[in-house]
Design a protein around this motif. Sequence first.
Motif, PDB file in Angstrom:
ATOM      1  N   HIS A   1       0.834  -1.206   0.000  1.00 20.35           N
ATOM      2  CA  HIS A   1       0.000   0.000   0.000  1.00 20.35           C
ATOM      3  C   HIS A   1       0.871   1.260   0.000  1.00 20.35           C
ATOM      4  CE1 HIS A   1      -3.194  -2.662   2.016  1.00 20.35           C
ATOM      5  NE2 HIS A   1      -3.643  -2.377   0.811  1.00 20.35           N
ATOM      6  N   ILE A   2       1.953   1.217   0.777  1.00 20.54           N
ATOM      7  CA  ILE A   2       2.844   2.379   0.846  1.00 20.54           C
ATOM      8  C   ILE A   2       3.610   2.540  -0.464  1.00 20.54           C
ATOM      9  CG2 ILE A   2       4.785   3.424   2.079  1.00 20.54           C
ATOM     10  CD1 ILE A   2       3.848   1.910   4.585  1.00 20.54           C
ATOM     11  N   GLU A   3       4.066   1.437  -1.041  1.00 18.00           N
ATOM     12  CA  GLU A   3       4.771   1.499  -2.322  1.00 18.00           C
ATOM     13  C   GLU A   3       3.846   2.027  -3.420  1.00 18.00           C
ATOM     14  OE1 GLU A   3       7.804   1.200  -2.965  1.00 18.00           O
ATOM     15  OE2 GLU A   3       8.801  -0.408  -1.862  1.00 18.00           O
ATOM     16  N   GLU A   4       2.587   1.623  -3.384  1.00 15.39           N
ATOM     17  CA  GLU A   4       1.607   2.062  -4.376  1.00 15.39           C
ATOM     18  C   GLU A   4       1.486   3.584  -4.401  1.00 15.39           C
ATOM     19  OE1 GLU A   4      -2.791   0.507  -4.601  1.00 15.39           O
ATOM     20  OE2 GLU A   4      -2.714   2.259  -3.253  1.00 15.39           O
ATOM     21  N   MET A   5       1.669   4.208  -3.245  1.00 14.86           N
ATOM     22  CA  MET A   5       1.502   5.652  -3.140  1.00 14.86           C
ATOM     23  C   MET A   5       2.480   6.427  -4.027  1.00 14.86           C
ATOM     24  SD  MET A   5       0.996   5.975   0.989  1.00 14.86           S
ATOM     25  CE  MET A   5       0.748   7.754   0.970  1.00 14.86           C
ATOM     26  N   LYS A   6       3.601   5.814  -4.390  1.00 20.90           N
ATOM     27  CA  LYS A   6       4.575   6.484  -5.245  1.00 20.90           C
ATOM     28  C   LYS A   6       3.962   6.918  -6.568  1.00 20.90           C
ATOM     29  CE  LYS A   6       8.689   4.016  -3.556  1.00 20.90           C
ATOM     30  NZ  LYS A   6       9.735   3.031  -3.927  1.00 20.90           N
TER      31      LYS A   6
ATOM     32  N   VAL B   1       3.958   8.985   8.747  1.00 21.85           N
ATOM     33  CA  VAL B   1       3.631   8.026   9.813  1.00 21.85           C
ATOM     34  C   VAL B   1       2.860   6.853   9.219  1.00 21.85           C
ATOM     35  CG1 VAL B   1       2.113   7.703  11.835  1.00 21.85           C
ATOM     36  CG2 VAL B   1       3.560   9.742  11.686  1.00 21.85           C
ATOM     37  N   ASN B   2       3.046   5.676   9.810  1.00 19.45           N
ATOM     38  CA  ASN B   2       2.148   4.540   9.592  1.00 19.45           C
ATOM     39  C   ASN B   2       1.713   4.061  10.974  1.00 19.45           C
ATOM     40  OD1 ASN B   2       0.660   2.462   8.424  1.00 19.45           O
ATOM     41  ND2 ASN B   2       2.433   1.156   8.029  1.00 19.45           N
ATOM     42  N   GLN B   3       0.422   4.140  11.253  1.00 18.91           N
ATOM     43  CA  GLN B   3      -0.101   3.698  12.541  1.00 18.91           C
ATOM     44  C   GLN B   3      -0.664   2.287  12.377  1.00 18.91           C
ATOM     45  OE1 GLN B   3      -3.863   4.758  15.306  1.00 18.91           O
ATOM     46  NE2 GLN B   3      -2.490   6.506  15.026  1.00 18.91           N
ATOM     47  N   ILE B   4      -0.105   1.334  13.099  1.00 15.12           N
ATOM     48  CA  ILE B   4      -0.521  -0.068  12.974  1.00 15.12           C
ATOM     49  C   ILE B   4      -0.593  -0.711  14.362  1.00 15.12           C
ATOM     50  CG2 ILE B   4       0.394  -0.389  10.640  1.00 15.12           C
ATOM     51  CD1 ILE B   4       2.907  -1.604  11.811  1.00 15.12           C
ATOM     52  N   GLU B   5      -1.224  -1.875  14.431  1.00 17.77           N
ATOM     53  CA  GLU B   5      -1.292  -2.587  15.701  1.00 17.77           C
ATOM     54  C   GLU B   5       0.080  -3.170  16.028  1.00 17.77           C
ATOM     55  OE1 GLU B   5      -3.657  -6.231  17.997  1.00 17.77           O
ATOM     56  OE2 GLU B   5      -4.216  -5.687  15.946  1.00 17.77           O
ATOM     57  N   LEU B   6       0.620  -2.758  17.163  1.00 17.36           N
ATOM     58  CA  LEU B   6       1.949  -3.211  17.560  1.00 17.36           C
ATOM     59  C   LEU B   6       1.984  -3.492  19.054  1.00 17.36           C
ATOM     60  CD1 LEU B   6       4.243  -0.720  15.573  1.00 17.36           C
ATOM     61  CD2 LEU B   6       4.034  -3.184  15.173  1.00 17.36           C
ATOM     62  N   HIS B   7       2.403  -4.697  19.393  1.00 17.34           N
ATOM     63  CA  HIS B   7       2.655  -5.132  20.767  1.00 17.34           C
ATOM     64  C   HIS B   7       3.406  -6.451  20.651  1.00 17.34           C
ATOM     65  CE1 HIS B   7      -0.757  -7.830  20.045  1.00 17.34           C
ATOM     66  NE2 HIS B   7      -1.510  -6.770  19.783  1.00 17.34           N
ATOM     67  N   PRO B   8       3.853  -7.071  21.742  1.00 20.89           N
ATOM     68  CA  PRO B   8       4.680  -8.265  21.599  1.00 20.89           C
ATOM     69  C   PRO B   8       4.061  -9.381  20.768  1.00 20.89           C
ATOM     70  CG  PRO B   8       4.869  -7.431  23.820  1.00 20.89           C
ATOM     71  CD  PRO B   8       3.799  -6.612  23.152  1.00 20.89           C
ATOM     72  N   TRP B   9       2.737  -9.493  20.752  1.00 20.17           N
ATOM     73  CA  TRP B   9       2.080 -10.569  20.015  1.00 20.17           C
ATOM     74  C   TRP B   9       1.755 -10.176  18.578  1.00 20.17           C
ATOM     75  CZ3 TRP B   9       1.238  -8.987  24.943  1.00 20.17           C
ATOM     76  CH2 TRP B   9       1.591  -9.900  25.954  1.00 20.17           C
ATOM     77  N   SER B  10       1.975  -8.935  18.232  1.00 23.82           N
ATOM     78  CA  SER B  10       1.744  -8.440  16.871  1.00 23.82           C
ATOM     79  C   SER B  10       2.848  -7.452  16.532  1.00 23.82           C
ATOM     80  CB  SER B  10       0.366  -7.769  16.746  1.00 23.82           C
ATOM     81  OG  SER B  10       0.180  -7.224  15.444  1.00 23.82           O
TER      82      SER B  10
END
Length: 280
Positions: free
Chosen positions: A156-161, A171-180
């Motif tokens: 998706h980010i590459e497509e933006m080019k 920024v890229n806001q994504i789900e992040l924690h030890p299990w993800s």
Amino acid sequence: MSGLSSTSTTTPGNSKIPIPVLGFGVYQIPADKCIAACKAALETGYRQIDTAQLYRNEEQVGAAIRQSGIKRSDVFVTTKQGLRGDTPGDTYRLAADSVKRIAGDRADAYVDLFLVHIPWIRGEAEGRKEVWQALERLFHEGKARSIGVSNYSIHHIEEMKEYATIWPPHVNQIELHPWSQQRGVVAFCERQGIALQAYSPLAEGTKMNDIVLRRIGDKYAKTPAQVLVRYGLQKGWVVLPKSENPHRIGENYNVFDFEIDEQTMEELDKLDKTETPDEV
């Protein structure tokens, strides 16, 4: 990241706008409770609030900042748009309306960060393009000091080019924690200088009884939630815990008086359940 403090910030590679490393999320906080929760967070010391059109509490976030007596310039506000209008003009107006709900309709009103909320927009690639171009317009008008994306994978980010005049996104806001840990996306963003915002850093509260997590909490005399917040900060992410409870709001903020050692960070790294953690 050693030397972290409550005033620590990170700045995306192609942006001049510093982002506080710890923020306050308001997802699923009802409008009638949002002002009190945001004011409690600001009184505690948080200087970043993360909202979205979908959350239906942008107006309350703005009201809380004004009622707090803290200068608008001292609070970093993020919002997001996941909808496309019937025309590009309508899409832009949806975004501009968010700025008004948060910051009023003064000529100098702005948000600090505006994100494309999801890549699954009506029209797919065309929809993503249209929302991004609306955010670029806000950026050039000074109504969004920085712009980015949320829930975007590498492609998706590459497509933006193909259409972005501002690339990479700040920024890229994504789900992040030890299990993800989404290691492939994280590594890509780090290479490109894209700041990573971690939503659901507490794994939505589903892992608080995890044996490894509780043992680490005991080791540092900290709660499981505090360990998770600190883990994300040490990974270099902008961490966005949420709570309506004033005690927990304060607890999640009280993470700057300890540091997780390298061996323990590796233990937490091993909890990753991402299906394709090494995707590049």
